[in-house]
Design a protein around this motif. Structure first.
Motif, PDB file in Angstrom:
ATOM      1  N   PRO A  11       5.449 -33.413   7.751  1.00 62.38           N
ATOM      2  CA  PRO A  11       5.077 -34.826   7.796  1.00 62.38           C
ATOM      3  C   PRO A  11       6.032 -35.649   6.941  1.00 62.38           C
ATOM      4  CG  PRO A  11       3.510 -33.605   6.452  1.00 62.38           C
ATOM      5  CD  PRO A  11       4.526 -32.624   6.915  1.00 62.38           C
ATOM      6  N   TYR A  13       6.827 -39.593   5.464  1.00 62.95           N
ATOM      7  CA  TYR A  13       6.499 -41.005   5.313  1.00 62.95           C
ATOM      8  C   TYR A  13       7.560 -41.620   4.398  1.00 62.95           C
ATOM      9  CZ  TYR A  13       4.002 -45.238   4.009  1.00 62.95           C
ATOM     10  OH  TYR A  13       3.663 -46.537   3.767  1.00 62.95           O
ATOM     11  N   GLU A  15      10.843 -41.153   4.214  1.00 64.20           N
ATOM     12  CA  GLU A  15      11.604 -40.068   3.607  1.00 64.20           C
ATOM     13  C   GLU A  15      13.090 -40.137   3.958  1.00 64.20           C
ATOM     14  OE1 GLU A  15      10.398 -38.314   1.372  1.00 64.20           O
ATOM     15  OE2 GLU A  15       8.314 -37.717   1.762  1.00 64.20           O
ATOM     16  N   ASP A  50       5.157 -40.439  10.032  1.00 58.27           N
ATOM     17  CA  ASP A  50       3.834 -41.015   9.813  1.00 58.27           C
ATOM     18  C   ASP A  50       3.935 -42.529   9.628  1.00 58.27           C
ATOM     19  OD1 ASP A  50       1.176 -41.346   9.243  1.00 58.27           O
ATOM     20  OD2 ASP A  50       1.313 -40.626   7.186  1.00 58.27           O
ATOM     21  N   ASN A  78       0.804 -45.552  10.269  1.00 60.58           N
ATOM     22  CA  ASN A  78       0.648 -44.668   9.117  1.00 60.58           C
ATOM     23  C   ASN A  78      -0.801 -44.212   9.023  1.00 60.58           C
ATOM     24  OD1 ASN A  78      -0.060 -44.781   5.824  1.00 60.58           O
ATOM     25  ND2 ASN A  78       1.644 -43.509   6.439  1.00 60.58           N
ATOM     26  N   HIS A  81      -1.020 -38.388   5.046  1.00 63.91           N
ATOM     27  CA  HIS A  81      -0.453 -37.041   5.084  1.00 63.91           C
ATOM     28  C   HIS A  81      -1.267 -36.055   5.923  1.00 63.91           C
ATOM     29  CE1 HIS A  81       0.076 -33.146   2.638  1.00 63.91           C
ATOM     30  NE2 HIS A  81       1.001 -33.185   3.562  1.00 63.91           N
ATOM     31  N   ASP A 103       6.264 -29.839   2.983  1.00 63.90           N
ATOM     32  CA  ASP A 103       6.585 -31.225   2.668  1.00 63.90           C
ATOM     33  C   ASP A 103       8.060 -31.525   2.929  1.00 63.90           C
ATOM     34  OD1 ASP A 103       4.028 -31.560   1.911  1.00 63.90           O
ATOM     35  OD2 ASP A 103       4.428 -31.812  -0.233  1.00 63.90           O
ATOM     36  N   ALA A 104       8.332 -32.808   3.156  1.00 68.31           N
ATOM     37  CA  ALA A 104       9.690 -33.209   3.478  1.00 68.31           C
ATOM     38  C   ALA A 104      10.605 -33.181   2.261  1.00 68.31           C
ATOM     39  CB  ALA A 104       9.673 -34.611   4.072  1.00 68.31           C
ATOM     40  N   ASP A 105      10.033 -33.177   1.064  1.00 70.69           N
ATOM     41  CA  ASP A 105      10.846 -33.386  -0.125  1.00 70.69           C
ATOM     42  C   ASP A 105      11.379 -32.093  -0.748  1.00 70.69           C
ATOM     43  OD1 ASP A 105       8.515 -32.365  -1.054  1.00 70.69           O
ATOM     44  OD2 ASP A 105       7.862 -34.182  -2.074  1.00 70.69           O
ATOM     45  N   GLN A 107       9.896 -29.720  -2.071  1.00 71.89           N
ATOM     46  CA  GLN A 107       9.175 -29.226  -3.255  1.00 71.89           C
ATOM     47  C   GLN A 107       8.647 -27.826  -2.969  1.00 71.89           C
ATOM     48  OE1 GLN A 107       6.519 -32.792  -4.139  1.00 71.89           O
ATOM     49  NE2 GLN A 107       7.145 -32.094  -6.166  1.00 71.89           N
ATOM     50  N   LYS A 141      -0.382 -34.467 -14.208  1.00 73.75           N
ATOM     51  CA  LYS A 141      -0.657 -33.959 -12.865  1.00 73.75           C
ATOM     52  C   LYS A 141      -1.281 -32.562 -12.938  1.00 73.75           C
ATOM     53  CE  LYS A 141       0.622 -34.086  -8.150  1.00 73.75           C
ATOM     54  NZ  LYS A 141       1.089 -35.024  -7.161  1.00 73.75           N
ATOM     55  N   ARG A 205       7.263 -24.198  -7.274  1.00 69.25           N
ATOM     56  CA  ARG A 205       7.377 -25.551  -6.740  1.00 69.25           C
ATOM     57  C   ARG A 205       8.481 -26.298  -7.474  1.00 69.25           C
ATOM     58  NH1 ARG A 205       4.290 -28.799  -3.162  1.00 69.25           N
ATOM     59  NH2 ARG A 205       3.986 -30.926  -3.899  1.00 69.25           N
ATOM     60  N   ARG A 208      10.654 -32.964  -6.699  1.00 76.37           N
ATOM     61  CA  ARG A 208      11.106 -33.757  -5.547  1.00 76.37           C
ATOM     62  C   ARG A 208      12.553 -34.142  -5.814  1.00 76.37           C
ATOM     63  NH1 ARG A 208       9.940 -37.788  -1.752  1.00 76.37           N
ATOM     64  NH2 ARG A 208       7.792 -37.261  -1.264  1.00 76.37           N
ATOM     65  N   SER A 213       7.224 -39.947  -5.140  1.00 76.20           N
ATOM     66  CA  SER A 213       5.963 -39.412  -4.634  1.00 76.20           C
ATOM     67  C   SER A 213       5.195 -40.478  -3.874  1.00 76.20           C
ATOM     68  CB  SER A 213       5.115 -38.895  -5.782  1.00 76.20           C
ATOM     69  OG  SER A 213       3.836 -38.560  -5.312  1.00 76.20           O
ATOM     70  N   LYS A 214       4.623 -40.068  -2.736  1.00 72.34           N
ATOM     71  CA  LYS A 214       3.807 -40.986  -1.953  1.00 72.34           C
ATOM     72  C   LYS A 214       2.349 -40.841  -2.332  1.00 72.34           C
ATOM     73  CE  LYS A 214       7.658 -41.646   0.293  1.00 72.34           C
ATOM     74  NZ  LYS A 214       8.898 -41.070  -0.228  1.00 72.34           N
ATOM     75  N   TYR A 215       2.113 -40.097  -3.416  1.00 72.44           N
ATOM     76  CA  TYR A 215       0.748 -39.921  -3.883  1.00 72.44           C
ATOM     77  C   TYR A 215       0.551 -40.507  -5.272  1.00 72.44           C
ATOM     78  CZ  TYR A 215      -1.449 -37.151  -0.259  1.00 72.44           C
ATOM     79  OH  TYR A 215      -2.037 -36.748   0.910  1.00 72.44           O
TER      80      TYR A 215
END
Ligand code: UDP
Ligand code: MG
Length: 320
Positions: A11, A13, A15, A50, A78, A81, A103-105, A107, A141, A205, A208, A213-215
């Motif tokens: 996914p 968004y 990116e 997305d 949109n 995720h 994930d696209a990044d 990670q 986090k 992990r 990024r 981060s989109k979160y």
């Protein structure tokens, strides 16, 4: 044996900063696996856009033009995720023997993709990617994630700790997933309900490597609340428990107040007021809990979750 078709589902968004690097690395890995004969050359790298507001979809279309190993799925809007991921997985289900979501990044360590596929070839239907260390996360986090898994467990949701959405699912596991019709989708809570043989791949992990981060915290919180409320009716049950507790206390208080009143040590009117205060308060909470129980039942019903997923059937149609 025919080699298996594996789809990577990613996914995306906004990116645009990461896609060229991500696509290059995934391409190398997939071609490597094809050369080894581990996966079919019908395998694909599927990017789900997305509803990005940047050049993400243009980049995906361009990748598709350049190399047919890339596939693009463009969502009209949109949807977040989890929904973007589901869109990708449900598309992959029609073409692939198994799909791996990541994930696209970058990670999620792409070097363990081969391990996922090995486990799948051994016959596992769901393989969870579990992070072995959280050193790349901020203390904040890490702390919130830990608390989240604790609360989830307490609320009775069966989630795999330190597993995000890096996982492999076989075609039949995806078909199982497709039977969960709920709109409030919390994949981490649902996938363990599907069943079948599962296994774990550990990975480290990374950070990024570009973009951000989109979160943000707000989305993280709403994700946590969604996770709990879509997997469990325990919060409602807590109200019922509280109602029972308060009501029991009110009965004890009732006796106490009456005794105090009988000895005449009260102001006029006090006894009746406090008795009704406790009694009615307890009754209201209790009734809310009971109504809540029914709402919880309705909630579970409207989800129309599958009641079972059959794994094997032993049957033959010979005359006996
Ligand atoms: N993502 C998405 N839609 C959204 C938000 C995020 O498809 O509305 C994708 C994003 O492009 C990325 C993945 O979900 O591939 C995870 O997001 P991110 O890396 O920002 O989350 P974090 O790793 O910080 O938890
Ligand atoms: Mg990320």
């Amino acid at each position: 044996m025919k080699s298996k078709i594996i789809w990577l589902v990613i996914p995306c968004y906004n990116e645009q900063e990461v896609l060229s690097e991500t696509s290059k690395q995934l391409q190398d890995i997939m071609y490597g696996l094809m050369e080894k004969g581990k996966i079919s050359n019908k395998s694909r790298i599927a990017f789900v856009n997305d509803g990005s507001k940047d050049m993400t979809w243009n980049i995906i279309s361009q990748l598709y033009e350049e190399d047919g190993i890339f596939t693009g799925i463009n969502l009209a809007h949109n949807r977040g995720h989890q929904n973007a991921l589901l869109a990708g997985l449900m598309t992959a289900k029609n073409y692939a023997d198994a799909a791996i979501s990541l994930d696209a990044d970058l990670q999620d360590d792409v070097n363990v993709i081969e391990q996922f596929i090995d486990k799948f070839l051994e016959g596992k239907d769901i393989v969870y990617g579990v992070r072995s260390a959280r050193d790349t996360d901020t203390v904040f986090k890490r702390g919130t994630a830990r608390a989240f898994y604790k609360v989830m467990k307490f609320m009775g949701a069966d989630t795999i700790e330190d597993h995000a959405d890096y996982r492999l699912m076989s075609k039949r596991a995806l078909e199982g997933l497709a039977q969960f019709k709920e709109v409030n989708l919390f994949l981490r809570g649902i996938v363990p309900m599907i069943g079948y043989e599962t296994d774990i791949v550990y990975y480290e992990r990374h950070e990024r490597f570009a973009g951000e981060s989109k979160y943000p915290l707000k989305k993280m919180l709403s994700f946590a609340v969604d996770g709990i409320t879509s997997c469990s009716v325990k919060p409602i049950r807590m109200i019922t428990t509280l109602g029972v507790l308060v009501f029991s206390v009110s009965i004890i208080m009732l006796i106490y107040f009456l005794v105090v009143w009988a000895f005449g040590r009260t102001v006029a009117g006090w006894t009746s007021i406090v008795i009704s205060l406790w009694g009615i308060g307890g009754l209201i909470l209790l009734s809310l809990g009971i109504i809540g129980e029914y709402i919880g039942k309705i909630y579970m019903e409207v989800k129309e979750r599958p009641r079972f997923i059959i794994k094997d059937v032993l049957y033959n149609d010979k005359d006996i």
